[in-house]
Design a protein around this motif. Structure first.
Motif, PDB file in Angstrom:
ATOM      1  N   SER A 202       0.850  -1.198   0.000  1.00 16.28           N
ATOM      2  CA  SER A 202       0.000   0.000   0.000  1.00 16.28           C
ATOM      3  C   SER A 202       0.880   1.240   0.000  1.00 16.28           C
ATOM      4  O   SER A 202       2.010   1.222   0.504  1.00 16.28           O
ATOM      5  CB  SER A 202      -0.933   0.016   1.222  1.00 16.28           C
ATOM      6  N   GLY A 203       0.364   2.320  -0.570  1.00 17.04           N
ATOM      7  CA  GLY A 203       1.105   3.571  -0.623  1.00 17.04           C
ATOM      8  C   GLY A 203       2.035   3.633  -1.818  1.00 17.04           C
ATOM      9  O   GLY A 203       1.898   2.887  -2.786  1.00 17.04           O
ATOM     10  N   ARG A 204       3.018   4.531  -1.740  1.00 18.20           N
ATOM     11  CA  ARG A 204       4.033   4.671  -2.781  1.00 18.20           C
ATOM     12  C   ARG A 204       5.299   5.204  -2.139  1.00 18.20           C
ATOM     13  O   ARG A 204       5.258   5.856  -1.095  1.00 18.20           O
ATOM     14  CB  ARG A 204       3.554   5.596  -3.906  1.00 18.20           C
ATOM     15  N   LEU A 205       6.434   4.944  -2.778  1.00 14.88           N
ATOM     16  CA  LEU A 205       7.703   5.391  -2.231  1.00 14.88           C
ATOM     17  C   LEU A 205       8.773   5.323  -3.305  1.00 14.88           C
ATOM     18  O   LEU A 205       8.552   4.802  -4.411  1.00 14.88           O
ATOM     19  CB  LEU A 205       8.111   4.568  -1.008  1.00 14.88           C
ATOM     20  N   THR A 206       9.938   5.862  -2.964  1.00 22.82           N
ATOM     21  CA  THR A 206      11.105   5.751  -3.822  1.00 22.82           C
ATOM     22  C   THR A 206      12.007   4.658  -3.262  1.00 22.82           C
ATOM     23  O   THR A 206      12.352   4.681  -2.086  1.00 22.82           O
ATOM     24  CB  THR A 206      11.881   7.081  -3.888  1.00 22.82           C
ATOM     25  N   ILE A 207      12.360   3.680  -4.104  1.00 21.99           N
ATOM     26  CA  ILE A 207      13.222   2.578  -3.701  1.00 21.99           C
ATOM     27  C   ILE A 207      14.437   2.577  -4.619  1.00 21.99           C
ATOM     28  O   ILE A 207      14.290   2.475  -5.841  1.00 21.99           O
ATOM     29  CB  ILE A 207      12.505   1.219  -3.800  1.00 21.99           C
ATOM     30  N   SER A 233      17.854   1.961  -0.222  1.00 22.51           N
ATOM     31  CA  SER A 233      17.170   3.095   0.403  1.00 22.51           C
ATOM     32  C   SER A 233      15.696   3.097   0.036  1.00 22.51           C
ATOM     33  O   SER A 233      15.309   2.835  -1.107  1.00 22.51           O
ATOM     34  CB  SER A 233      17.818   4.409  -0.024  1.00 22.51           C
ATOM     35  N   LEU A 234      14.864   3.413   1.037  1.00 21.43           N
ATOM     36  CA  LEU A 234      13.424   3.566   0.855  1.00 21.43           C
ATOM     37  C   LEU A 234      13.035   4.920   1.416  1.00 21.43           C
ATOM     38  O   LEU A 234      13.477   5.296   2.519  1.00 21.43           O
ATOM     39  CB  LEU A 234      12.643   2.464   1.574  1.00 21.43           C
ATOM     40  N   ALA A 235      12.219   5.683   0.686  1.00 17.21           N
ATOM     41  CA  ALA A 235      11.823   7.017   1.145  1.00 17.21           C
ATOM     42  C   ALA A 235      10.413   7.314   0.672  1.00 17.21           C
ATOM     43  O   ALA A 235      10.070   7.081  -0.499  1.00 17.21           O
ATOM     44  CB  ALA A 235      12.794   8.075   0.624  1.00 17.21           C
ATOM     45  N   THR A 236       9.586   7.826   1.572  1.00 16.38           N
ATOM     46  CA  THR A 236       8.223   8.214   1.234  1.00 16.38           C
ATOM     47  C   THR A 236       8.145   9.724   1.040  1.00 16.38           C
ATOM     48  O   THR A 236       8.944  10.481   1.586  1.00 16.38           O
ATOM     49  CB  THR A 236       7.238   7.787   2.326  1.00 16.38           C
ATOM     50  N   GLY A 237       7.153  10.151   0.268  1.00 19.37           N
ATOM     51  CA  GLY A 237       6.951  11.570   0.021  1.00 19.37           C
ATOM     52  C   GLY A 237       5.866  12.148   0.909  1.00 19.37           C
ATOM     53  O   GLY A 237       5.546  11.609   1.970  1.00 19.37           O
ATOM     54  N   ASP A 238       5.294  13.262   0.469  1.00 19.22           N
ATOM     55  CA  ASP A 238       4.224  13.906   1.214  1.00 19.22           C
ATOM     56  C   ASP A 238       2.935  13.093   1.116  1.00 19.22           C
ATOM     57  O   ASP A 238       2.795  12.205   0.273  1.00 19.22           O
ATOM     58  CB  ASP A 238       3.980  15.316   0.669  1.00 19.22           C
TER      59      ASP A 238
END
Length: 296
Positions: A202-207, A233-238
């Motif tokens: 679920s959601g979205r992110l940069t991997i 690395s995993l990072a979520t946005g706004d």
């Protein structure tokens, strides 16, 4: 004194969408996340599906030469096998089954309701394919947990940070469920010779520098020698939504794969022997009582 080299930052080599298959005779809705037959690109992982199991579920069927990892996202799944094991696993639980030398089992929605599951097939090396059968019911409350601000890592197998997951392995495998708040980052440490995939639930992110959304799987191939650490690395946005992602990693086994239905061996001759053993009763027999009592 020599300063240790900084971990190599991994990239994502490819991103694939899950393939929606729709209803099947066993499942109210089915999707293929990792398709079979591309072992050179997925080793040591074989296949992964997403199922909404209702009635009749996956009736009695055999396995040999692999391990299945079943993650319960919602509902409850009842299981039973030819060795007499039976039980129910619920939301957050994981079942790690070593088919090894052979077993017959079934998976159905408990209490005739439903179960939303992910099931991953993990290959086994040739010298372990006939290992004794083993069930590990890894309950949600017993998973090892690693936390950072805005990040929850539930460790199913392998090590993250200072914690180790409860699963026992025939081939070293990292398996974690990561939940990230918006505007949060996390780095997963991996050995350089491991292949990793991340499936976004679920959601979205940069991997690894690539944008990945729910229903997609991102792959990161081995990049260096085993003694050289790497990070994914995993990072979520706004936004307001948390992101959940399942990450698995393991060294490729690098052996030939010969698969037929529920059996995964190294040669055609071994597959033929698996069918002979199954039909001659060496996998055991189906229990007389095939369902748990209501309310169990």
């Amino acid at each position: 004194m020599t300063t240790p080299a900084a971990p190599v930052t991994r990239k994502v080599d490819r991103v694939a969408d899950k393939v929606h298959l729709g209803p099947t005779p066993m499942s109210a809705d089915s999707s293929m996340i990792i398709a079979p037959g591309a072992n050179a690109w997925t080793d040591p992982f074989l296949v992964m599906g997403e199922e909404f199991v209702t009635e009749p579920g996956f009736d009695w069927h055999p396995h040999r030469g692999l391990e299945t990892v079943t993650v319960i996202l919602d509902g409850a799944l009842e299981h039973g096998d030819s060795l007499g094991h039976a039980g129910v696993i619920g939301p957050g639980d994981v079942q790690w089954m070593t088919a090894g030398r052979g077993i017959i089992h079934r998976e159905v929605a408990a209490r005739s309701e439903h179960a939303h599951i992910l099931q991953l097939w993990v290959n086994m090396p040739a010298d372990r394919k006939l290992a004794p059968t083993r069930y590990q019911d890894l309950r949600a409350g017993l998973h090892a947990v690693h936390t950072e601000p805005g990040v929850l890592v539930q460790v199913i197998s392998g090590e993250t940070g200072t914690v180790r997951g409860p699963a026992l392995n025939h081939w070293p495998i990292l398996g974690v469920m990561i939940t990230l708040d918006p505007r949060t980052g996390y780095r997963q440490l991996l050995a350089g010779d491991e292949r990793a995939f991340a499936y976004v639930i679920s959601g979205r992110l940069t991997i690894g520098g690539r944008q990945v959304r729910a229903g997609q799987v991102a792959w990161s191939d081995p990049v260096s020698r085993p003694e050289e650490p790497t990070t994914l690395s995993l990072a979520t946005g706004d936004g307001d939504e948390q992101t959940r992602v399942l990450v698995f990693a393991g060294r490729p086994i690098g052996e030939s794969v010969y698969a037929s239905g529920p059996f995964v061996m190294n040669t055609r001759e071994e597959i033929e022997q698996a069918y002979r053993d199954f039909h001659s009763g060496k996998f055991g027999s189906i229990p007389r009582h095939t369902r748990l009592p209501a309310g169990a």
